[in-house]
Scaffold this motif. Sequence first.
Motif, short mmCIF file in Angstrom:
data_model
loop_
_atom_site.label_atom_id
_atom_site.label_comp_id
_atom_site.label_asym_id
_atom_site.label_seq_id
_atom_site.Cartn_x
_atom_site.Cartn_y
_atom_site.Cartn_z
N SER A 196 -37.79 -60.59 26.66
CA SER A 196 -37.96 -61.82 27.44
C SER A 196 -37.74 -63.07 26.60
O SER A 196 -37.05 -64.00 27.02
N VAL A 197 -38.30 -63.07 25.42
CA VAL A 197 -38.16 -64.23 24.53
C VAL A 197 -36.72 -64.36 24.04
O VAL A 197 -36.16 -65.46 24.03
N ASP A 198 -36.10 -63.25 23.64
CA ASP A 198 -34.71 -63.30 23.18
C ASP A 198 -33.78 -63.81 24.28
O ASP A 198 -32.91 -64.65 24.04
N ARG A 199 -33.96 -63.30 25.48
CA ARG A 199 -33.11 -63.71 26.59
C ARG A 199 -33.33 -65.18 26.92
O ARG A 199 -32.37 -65.92 27.15
N SER A 200 -34.58 -65.61 26.93
CA SER A 200 -34.88 -67.02 27.23
C SER A 200 -34.27 -67.94 26.18
O SER A 200 -33.75 -69.00 26.50
N GLY A 201 -34.34 -67.53 24.92
CA GLY A 201 -33.74 -68.33 23.85
C GLY A 201 -32.23 -68.43 23.98
O GLY A 201 -31.65 -69.50 23.77
N ALA A 202 -31.59 -67.33 24.34
CA ALA A 202 -30.14 -67.34 24.52
C ALA A 202 -29.74 -68.23 25.69
O ALA A 202 -28.77 -68.99 25.61
N VAL A 203 -30.49 -68.15 26.78
CA VAL A 203 -30.20 -68.99 27.95
C VAL A 203 -30.39 -70.46 27.60
O VAL A 203 -29.57 -71.31 27.97
N ALA A 204 -31.45 -70.78 26.87
CA ALA A 204 -31.70 -72.17 26.47
C ALA A 204 -30.59 -72.68 25.56
O ALA A 204 -30.14 -73.83 25.72
N LEU A 205 -30.12 -71.85 24.63
CA LEU A 205 -29.03 -72.28 23.75
C LEU A 205 -27.76 -72.52 24.55
O LEU A 205 -27.04 -73.49 24.30
N ARG A 206 -27.49 -71.66 25.53
CA ARG A 206 -26.30 -71.88 26.35
C ARG A 206 -26.40 -73.18 27.14
O ARG A 206 -25.42 -73.90 27.28
N ARG A 207 -27.59 -73.49 27.62
CA ARG A 207 -27.77 -74.74 28.35
C ARG A 207 -27.55 -75.96 27.44
O ARG A 207 -27.01 -76.97 27.87
N LEU A 208 -27.99 -75.82 26.18
CA LEU A 208 -27.84 -76.94 25.25
C LEU A 208 -26.42 -77.08 24.71
O LEU A 208 -25.92 -78.19 24.57
N THR A 209 -25.78 -75.94 24.40
CA THR A 209 -24.48 -76.00 23.72
C THR A 209 -23.31 -75.57 24.59
O THR A 209 -22.16 -75.82 24.25
N GLY A 210 -23.58 -74.88 25.68
CA GLY A 210 -22.51 -74.37 26.53
C GLY A 210 -21.94 -73.04 26.07
O GLY A 210 -21.01 -72.52 26.67
N THR A 211 -22.47 -72.46 24.99
CA THR A 211 -21.98 -71.19 24.50
C THR A 211 -23.13 -70.19 24.37
O THR A 211 -24.27 -70.57 24.11
N TRP A 212 -22.80 -68.94 24.54
CA TRP A 212 -23.77 -67.84 24.41
C TRP A 212 -23.86 -67.44 22.94
O TRP A 212 -22.83 -67.35 22.27
N PRO A 213 -25.06 -67.20 22.40
CA PRO A 213 -25.20 -66.93 20.97
C PRO A 213 -24.76 -65.53 20.52
O PRO A 213 -24.91 -65.19 19.37
N GLY A 214 -24.21 -64.72 21.37
CA GLY A 214 -23.87 -63.35 20.99
C GLY A 214 -22.52 -63.12 20.49
O GLY A 214 -21.59 -63.62 20.18
#
Length: 88
Positions: free
Chosen positions: A70-88
Amino acid sequence: MKASKVAYKPVGLALGAASGMVAGAAFKQAWKIIEGEGDTPDATDEDRTWKQILLAAAIQGAIFAVVKASVDRSGAVALRRLTGTWPG
């Protein structure tokens, strides 16, 4: 390596540490509900039965996995919202 992946590393480490604390607290509360005891069993507790030890380990593992995902997924979604890219 993508820049977004590099930028996410420190965030991921911090989120991992926080999720460990949250999962530990959740496990203690779950154990109180299940067994009615405050102390969670350790594998080397001489006074605990195999059933208690294995049940506690299974519950703890499930809680940690769900909280971490849950935390990993939420962090990835938040990063995509901020930067427009997925961290994977």
